[in-house]
Motif scaffolding. Structure first.
Motif, PDB file in Angstrom:
ATOM      1  N   GLU A   1       7.610 -39.448   3.137  1.00 35.05           N
ATOM      2  CA  GLU A   1       6.727 -39.559   4.297  1.00 35.05           C
ATOM      3  C   GLU A   1       6.682 -38.234   5.056  1.00 35.05           C
ATOM      4  O   GLU A   1       5.619 -37.787   5.506  1.00 35.05           O
ATOM      5  CB  GLU A   1       7.207 -40.683   5.216  1.00 35.05           C
ATOM      6  CG  GLU A   1       6.254 -40.993   6.346  1.00 35.05           C
ATOM      7  CD  GLU A   1       6.649 -42.223   7.146  1.00 35.05           C
ATOM      8  OE1 GLU A   1       5.872 -42.616   8.049  1.00 35.05           O
ATOM      9  OE2 GLU A   1       7.717 -42.800   6.877  1.00 35.05           O
ATOM     10  N   VAL A   2       7.835 -37.583   5.184  1.00 34.29           N
ATOM     11  CA  VAL A   2       7.897 -36.279   5.842  1.00 34.29           C
ATOM     12  C   VAL A   2       7.030 -35.265   5.098  1.00 34.29           C
ATOM     13  O   VAL A   2       6.251 -34.522   5.709  1.00 34.29           O
ATOM     14  CB  VAL A   2       9.355 -35.776   5.926  1.00 34.29           C
ATOM     15  CG1 VAL A   2       9.394 -34.327   6.412  1.00 34.29           C
ATOM     16  CG2 VAL A   2      10.175 -36.661   6.851  1.00 34.29           C
ATOM     17  N   LEU A   3       7.164 -35.215   3.775  1.00 31.18           N
ATOM     18  CA  LEU A   3       6.368 -34.272   2.978  1.00 31.18           C
ATOM     19  C   LEU A   3       4.870 -34.553   3.132  1.00 31.18           C
ATOM     20  O   LEU A   3       4.056 -33.629   3.117  1.00 31.18           O
ATOM     21  CB  LEU A   3       6.781 -34.351   1.511  1.00 31.18           C
ATOM     22  CG  LEU A   3       8.218 -33.907   1.198  1.00 31.18           C
ATOM     23  CD1 LEU A   3       8.545 -34.144  -0.272  1.00 31.18           C
ATOM     24  CD2 LEU A   3       8.434 -32.445   1.569  1.00 31.18           C
ATOM     25  N   GLY A   4       4.519 -35.817   3.289  1.00 26.62           N
ATOM     26  CA  GLY A   4       3.128 -36.176   3.548  1.00 26.62           C
ATOM     27  C   GLY A   4       2.643 -35.644   4.886  1.00 26.62           C
ATOM     28  O   GLY A   4       1.532 -35.120   5.004  1.00 26.62           O
TER      29      GLY A   4
ATOM     30  N   GLN B   1       0.471 -33.010  -1.177  1.00 29.48           N
ATOM     31  CA  GLN B   1       0.175 -34.173  -1.986  1.00 29.48           C
ATOM     32  C   GLN B   1       1.526 -34.695  -2.493  1.00 29.48           C
ATOM     33  O   GLN B   1       2.355 -33.905  -2.936  1.00 29.48           O
ATOM     34  CB  GLN B   1      -0.731 -33.805  -3.168  1.00 29.48           C
ATOM     35  CG  GLN B   1      -2.077 -33.250  -2.770  1.00 29.48           C
ATOM     36  CD  GLN B   1      -2.921 -34.259  -2.013  1.00 29.48           C
ATOM     37  OE1 GLN B   1      -2.987 -35.438  -2.388  1.00 29.48           O
ATOM     38  NE2 GLN B   1      -3.548 -33.809  -0.945  1.00 29.48           N
ATOM     39  N   VAL B   2       1.749 -36.014  -2.433  1.00 28.29           N
ATOM     40  CA  VAL B   2       3.062 -36.555  -2.774  1.00 28.29           C
ATOM     41  C   VAL B   2       2.926 -37.635  -3.860  1.00 28.29           C
ATOM     42  O   VAL B   2       2.981 -38.830  -3.585  1.00 28.29           O
ATOM     43  CB  VAL B   2       3.771 -37.133  -1.526  1.00 28.29           C
ATOM     44  CG1 VAL B   2       5.235 -37.452  -1.844  1.00 28.29           C
ATOM     45  CG2 VAL B   2       3.706 -36.150  -0.360  1.00 28.29           C
TER      46      VAL B   2
ATOM     47  N   LYS C   1      -2.272 -28.271   1.184  1.00 29.20           N
ATOM     48  CA  LYS C   1      -3.100 -29.390   0.746  1.00 29.20           C
ATOM     49  C   LYS C   1      -3.286 -29.466  -0.760  1.00 29.20           C
ATOM     50  O   LYS C   1      -3.538 -30.551  -1.306  1.00 29.20           O
ATOM     51  CB  LYS C   1      -4.467 -29.339   1.430  1.00 29.20           C
ATOM     52  CG  LYS C   1      -5.312 -28.127   1.054  1.00 29.20           C
ATOM     53  CD  LYS C   1      -6.659 -28.166   1.777  1.00 29.20           C
ATOM     54  CE  LYS C   1      -7.525 -26.971   1.403  1.00 29.20           C
ATOM     55  NZ  LYS C   1      -8.843 -27.022   2.080  1.00 29.20           N
ATOM     56  N   ASN C   2      -3.143 -28.350  -1.450  1.00 29.08           N
ATOM     57  CA  ASN C   2      -3.332 -28.343  -2.905  1.00 29.08           C
ATOM     58  C   ASN C   2      -2.013 -28.222  -3.673  1.00 29.08           C
ATOM     59  O   ASN C   2      -2.016 -27.951  -4.872  1.00 29.08           O
ATOM     60  CB  ASN C   2      -4.260 -27.196  -3.303  1.00 29.08           C
ATOM     61  CG  ASN C   2      -5.662 -27.362  -2.748  1.00 29.08           C
ATOM     62  OD1 ASN C   2      -6.200 -28.466  -2.737  1.00 29.08           O
ATOM     63  ND2 ASN C   2      -6.238 -26.277  -2.270  1.00 29.08           N
ATOM     64  N   ILE C   3      -0.910 -28.437  -2.979  1.00 28.14           N
ATOM     65  CA  ILE C   3       0.409 -28.357  -3.608  1.00 28.14           C
ATOM     66  C   ILE C   3       1.024 -29.742  -3.690  1.00 28.14           C
ATOM     67  O   ILE C   3       1.110 -30.451  -2.691  1.00 28.14           O
ATOM     68  CB  ILE C   3       1.339 -27.413  -2.819  1.00 28.14           C
ATOM     69  CG1 ILE C   3       0.724 -26.017  -2.690  1.00 28.14           C
ATOM     70  CG2 ILE C   3       2.716 -27.332  -3.499  1.00 28.14           C
ATOM     71  CD1 ILE C   3       1.545 -25.061  -1.835  1.00 28.14           C
ATOM     72  N   ASP C   4       1.454 -30.140  -4.880  1.00 31.06           N
ATOM     73  CA  ASP C   4       2.161 -31.400  -5.064  1.00 31.06           C
ATOM     74  C   ASP C   4       3.626 -31.213  -4.700  1.00 31.06           C
ATOM     75  O   ASP C   4       4.222 -30.169  -4.985  1.00 31.06           O
ATOM     76  CB  ASP C   4       2.073 -31.869  -6.513  1.00 31.06           C
ATOM     77  CG  ASP C   4       0.679 -32.324  -6.901  1.00 31.06           C
ATOM     78  OD1 ASP C   4      -0.107 -32.660  -5.991  1.00 31.06           O
ATOM     79  OD2 ASP C   4       0.375 -32.348  -8.101  1.00 31.06           O
TER      80      ASP C   4
END
Length: 218
Positions: free
Chosen positions: A185-188, A193-194, A161-164
């Motif tokens: 979308e997959v990374l989301g 964070q995207v 949750k805290n990684i871009d």
């Protein structure tokens, strides 16, 4: 790619303390893929002290075993607590849980997860092949499913949750922007964070029928 895309990514990542680049394109010889070259240039501009590059194409990473749908284990069994990798050097956080890592002693996914979970931002670099991300990237993402499954299905905390996260791709003539949009979308879904600044695609031409040797040299 435009120079503006590159500059936006550089400016954004300079604000981060620890950045991870995962390159996924490959060659059979010593030639460096274009997307990998781009990662190394961006690391140089960022400063070597804050950026780590892992060439995923050089790692031994076995295919996903499909434990999300393993009926013999009562359904989804991906990333459950009994799949933890019990090795303090490979899994210092204690969070790496993947059955394939246990079933294959030479599996090297831990080299990715160890760095990833210590990073503020991760950018995947790769090639567009037949309108989608290459097979090495796809295998990596499938093997990281336990990170998504942890919070989406097992109801535990989201470690990402805290990684871009972002995706930078190089293709020739077809579907690069669409492939990047899908993977964002997959990374989301994974829980990253995207931000827009970390994802874009370079494509020589919009002509899907441009397949000349001259075009590829350009």
């Amino acid at each position: 790619m435009s120079l503006q895309n590159y500059k936006q990514t550089l400016v954004y990542l300079k604000k981060k303390k620890k950045v991870l680049f995962l390159t996924t394109s490959n060659r059979w010889n010593d030639e460096i893929p274009k997307s990998t070259s781009l990662a190394h240039q961006l690391k140089k501009d960022l400063g070597n002290d804050k950026c780590t590059i892992i060439d995923v194409s050089k790692l031994v990473i076995y295919p996903c075993e499909g434990n999300v749908s393993q009926m013999g284990k009562g359904g989804n069994h991906c990333g459950t607590k009994d799949s933890i990798l019990k090795d303090k050097d490979k899994n210092p956080s204690g969070h790496h849980r993947c059955w394939a890592s246990l079933n294959h002693k030479d599996d090297e996914l831990w080299k990715v997860s160890k760095e990833l979970l210590e990073s503020d931002a991760v950018v995947f670099f790769g090639s567009i092949r037949w309108g989608k991300m290459n097979a090495i990237y796809a295998k990596l993402i499938e093997r990281l499913t336990w990170l998504e499954n942890r919070h989406a299905t097992l109801g535990e905390s989201n470690l990402l949750k805290n990684i871009d996260a972002g995706l930078i791709t190089v293709g020739h003539n077809w579907n690069g922007d669409e492939a990047v949009k899908l993977e964002k979308e997959v990374l989301g879904f994974f829980g990253f964070q995207v931000p827009e600044e970390l994802s874009w695609s370079y494509q020589l031409t919009k002509d899907a029928n441009e397949e000349t040797c001259k075009g590829y040299l350009q």
